[in-house]
Motif scaffolding. Structure first.
Motif, mmCIF file in Angstrom:
data_model
loop_
_atom_site.group_PDB
_atom_site.id
_atom_site.type_symbol
_atom_site.label_atom_id
_atom_site.label_comp_id
_atom_site.label_asym_id
_atom_site.label_seq_id
_atom_site.Cartn_x
_atom_site.Cartn_y
_atom_site.Cartn_z
ATOM 1 N N SER A 1 -3.083 2.203 16.840
ATOM 2 C CA SER A 1 -3.280 3.417 16.625
ATOM 3 C C SER A 1 -4.523 3.444 17.218
ATOM 4 N N GLU A 2 -4.575 4.251 17.842
ATOM 5 C CA GLU A 2 -5.793 5.101 19.119
ATOM 6 C C GLU A 2 -6.625 5.643 17.965
ATOM 7 N N ASP A 3 -6.709 5.775 16.948
ATOM 8 C CA ASP A 3 -7.464 6.527 15.676
ATOM 9 C C ASP A 3 -8.566 5.636 15.083
ATOM 10 N N TRP A 4 -7.793 4.290 14.953
ATOM 11 C CA TRP A 4 -9.148 3.100 14.450
ATOM 12 C C TRP A 4 -10.334 2.549 14.883
ATOM 13 N N PHE B 1 14.145 -8.951 -0.544
ATOM 14 C CA PHE B 1 13.880 -7.984 -0.754
ATOM 15 C C PHE B 1 12.790 -6.832 -0.313
ATOM 16 N N TYR B 2 11.453 -7.622 -0.052
ATOM 17 C CA TYR B 2 10.766 -6.645 0.303
ATOM 18 C C TYR B 2 10.652 -6.508 2.019
ATOM 19 N N LEU B 3 10.769 -7.576 2.333
ATOM 20 C CA LEU B 3 11.476 -7.582 4.290
ATOM 21 C C LEU B 3 12.372 -6.492 4.152
ATOM 22 N N ASP B 4 14.006 -6.323 3.454
ATOM 23 C CA ASP B 4 14.185 -5.441 3.503
ATOM 24 C C ASP B 4 14.200 -4.067 3.504
ATOM 25 N N HIS B 5 13.173 -4.270 2.741
ATOM 26 C CA HIS B 5 12.907 -2.908 2.055
ATOM 27 C C HIS B 5 11.746 -2.028 3.216
ATOM 28 N N VAL B 6 10.834 -2.914 3.472
ATOM 29 C CA VAL B 6 9.870 -2.253 5.057
ATOM 30 C C VAL B 6 10.698 -2.005 5.990
ATOM 31 N N ASN B 7 11.669 -3.265 6.128
ATOM 32 C CA ASN B 7 11.731 -2.646 7.661
ATOM 33 C C ASN B 7 12.840 -1.571 7.404
ATOM 34 N N SER B 8 13.467 -1.085 6.273
ATOM 35 C CA SER B 8 14.648 0.241 6.265
ATOM 36 C C SER B 8 13.667 1.391 5.861
ATOM 37 N N GLU B 9 12.501 1.503 4.992
ATOM 38 C CA GLU B 9 11.308 2.354 5.282
ATOM 39 C C GLU B 9 10.185 2.449 5.319
ATOM 40 N N LEU B 10 9.514 1.580 5.737
ATOM 41 C CA LEU B 10 8.368 1.398 6.054
ATOM 42 C C LEU B 10 8.212 1.092 7.646
ATOM 43 N N HIS B 11 8.759 2.015 8.219
ATOM 44 C CA HIS B 11 9.233 1.788 9.501
ATOM 45 C C HIS B 11 7.659 0.655 10.696
ATOM 46 N N ALA B 12 6.653 1.498 10.192
ATOM 47 C CA ALA B 12 5.561 1.063 10.772
ATOM 48 C C ALA B 12 4.850 -0.178 10.200
ATOM 49 N N GLU B 13 4.951 -0.410 9.026
ATOM 50 C CA GLU B 13 4.525 -1.414 8.970
ATOM 51 C C GLU B 13 5.292 -2.854 8.957
ATOM 52 N N TYR B 14 6.849 -2.775 9.238
ATOM 53 C CA TYR B 14 7.236 -3.259 9.805
ATOM 54 C C TYR B 14 7.213 -3.575 11.554
ATOM 55 N N ASN B 15 6.855 -2.092 12.059
ATOM 56 C CA ASN B 15 6.352 -2.639 13.229
ATOM 57 C C ASN B 15 5.230 -3.509 13.784
ATOM 58 N N ALA B 16 4.352 -3.204 13.161
ATOM 59 C CA ALA B 16 3.531 -4.128 12.312
ATOM 60 C C ALA B 16 3.329 -5.834 12.606
ATOM 61 N N MET B 17 4.007 -6.083 11.563
ATOM 62 C CA MET B 17 4.433 -7.064 11.263
ATOM 63 C C MET B 17 5.079 -7.894 13.084
ATOM 64 N N GLU B 18 5.732 -7.170 13.595
ATOM 65 C CA GLU B 18 6.839 -7.593 14.610
ATOM 66 C C GLU B 18 5.441 -7.746 15.906
ATOM 67 N N PRO C 1 6.732 12.164 1.463
ATOM 68 C CA PRO C 1 6.072 11.107 2.746
ATOM 69 C C PRO C 1 4.873 12.240 2.831
ATOM 70 N N SER C 2 4.544 13.372 2.858
ATOM 71 C CA SER C 2 3.076 13.850 3.199
ATOM 72 C C SER C 2 2.234 13.892 1.952
ATOM 73 N N ARG C 3 2.655 13.034 1.431
ATOM 74 C CA ARG C 3 1.142 12.642 -0.152
ATOM 75 C C ARG C 3 1.246 11.262 0.536
ATOM 76 N N ILE C 4 1.903 10.013 0.969
ATOM 77 C CA ILE C 4 0.730 8.467 0.972
ATOM 78 C C ILE C 4 0.802 9.135 2.716
ATOM 79 N N ASP C 5 -0.107 7.646 2.858
ATOM 80 C CA ASP C 5 -0.251 7.468 4.183
ATOM 81 C C ASP C 5 1.009 6.165 4.845
ATOM 82 N N THR C 6 1.912 6.626 5.890
ATOM 83 C CA THR C 6 2.869 6.801 6.204
ATOM 84 C C THR C 6 3.140 5.369 7.277
ATOM 85 N N GLY C 7 1.596 5.237 7.376
ATOM 86 C CA GLY C 7 1.328 4.326 8.633
ATOM 87 C C GLY C 7 1.347 2.536 7.899
#
Length: 350
Positions: free
Chosen positions: A302-305, A261-278, A105-111
């Motif tokens: 995000s208040e930073d955007w 597959f993509y939706l299950d993967h994002v829901n499992s591993e990229l919580h910020a992305e799935y939450n944004a879709m919701e 996680p330290s090497r990528i954007d997790t948002g």
């Protein structure tokens, strides 16, 4: 601050056309987003835009350098024929690939995924090709520069023929299978954009950018400067795709299995992305279904955007959600666009 800039008439016409499509509230939002994108690219090692004029041009008006002109112009022009046998074979096969750990996680954007990563099919092309190349060499990694260059060129060949398919099928803005592919008339900038957004990039600190590292499908070793596939990346590569495994003139860019597959993967591993879709889905159901108000709702994540960043994020979310069959576009008035949640979108996200 007030800044006065003289722009060529042709560029002004292109900006006006983009605004009339309904994805921008006005010229101020368009130019702010273009400037933000340029500054973001300037901050990295790989600069894919070199001027303000290029920053505000649409994808098919990107800069072409002489270094690619000789090698690509003869092979990958817009006057391509429909013979898919000319394309590199990216069909699925039994892969025997050594996988590696995904990036930390330290090497990528997790948002949420950056808005320029606006389609999944280009990601699929890169992941599938990496699996094929790794299968050939029976190793964990493929040379960084070579893979980026070759994959972008292959993606351009596919994209140009997908453009022909889009024209034949009458696909409009937001529906085109060729979206995200490096099909610009000015080749090098188009290829560089694809390499950054849909293959992956590593900087001097070892940090990674691009859709594939952020999705944890690929990793890039800072010591060997090689691309490798994670278990999830290999699994995604092995799922059949209509374009790569059936026909360029298929009805959908992704198979139902890929979408799942993509939706299950994002829901499992990229919580910020799935939450944004919701958040997007809930907003649309509430009637917040036009670009500008929906961007304002996304900005709450995000208040930073800045508003331009939120608009970019919203645009990418809509592009991916449309490709996944979760959202559809509708014409509002003569120039505007609105969004609707599909039955699948309601089932998945509400």
């Amino acid at each position: 601050m007030r800044v006065v800039v003289d722009l060529p008439t042709e560029l002004v016409d292109q900006i006006r056309s983009a605004i009339e499509q309904g994805n921008y509230a006005g010229p101020e939002e368009f130019l702010e987003q273009a400037l933000h994108t340029q500054l973001r690219l300037e901050s990295g090692e790989q600069q894919t835009l070199t001027s303000f004029s290029e920053a505000v041009q649409p994808r098919n008006q990107e800069a072409e350098p002489s270094s690619f002109r000789e090698t690509l112009a003869g092979e990958q022009t817009r006057n391509v024929n429909d013979d898919s046998s000319e394309l590199e074979d990216l069909s699925v096969r039994d892969f025997d690939v050594l996988t590696i750990d995904p990036p930390s996680p330290s090497r990528i954007d997790t948002g949420p995924l950056w808005g320029q990563y606006n389609r999944i099919l280009p990601m699929k092309v890169s992941v599938r090709r990496l699996a094929i190349e790794l299968d050939k060499v029976d190793a964990e990694g493929i040379a960084y520069d070579e893979f980026r260059e070759e994959t972008a060129a292959v993606a351009r060949a596919y994209g140009l023929q997908l453009e022909e398919s889009d024209k034949e099928a009458g696909r409009g803005r937001g529906e085109k299978f060729s979206a995200g592919f490096p099909t610009g008339d000015k080749v090098e900038s188009s290829l560089n954009r694809f390499k950054t957004h849909f293959v992956g990039q590593i900087d001097s600190t070892g940090s990674l950018t691009g859709s594939l590292p952020n999705l944890q499908f690929v990793n890039i070793s800072p010591s060997t400067r090689e691309f490798g596939l994670s278990d999830a990346g290999l699994d995604f590569a092995q799922v059949k795709n209509p374009v790569l495994d059936e026909s360029l003139r298929c009805e959908n860019p992704l198979s139902e299995s890929e979408r799942r597959f993509y939706l299950d993967h994002v829901n499992s591993e990229l919580h910020a992305e799935y939450n944004a879709m919701e958040v997007v889905a809930e907003a649309i159901v509430e009637g917040v279904n036009r670009p500008e108000p929906l961007s304002e709702r996304v900005a709450e994540l995000s208040e930073d955007w800045t508003s331009a960043q939120a608009s970019t994020i919203r645009s990418g979310l809509i592009g991916r959600m449309n490709e996944l069959g979760l959202v559809s576009r509708k014409r509002v008035g003569t120039r505007g666009v609105g969004y609707e949640l599909t039955v699948d979108g309601e089932r998945e996200l509400l």
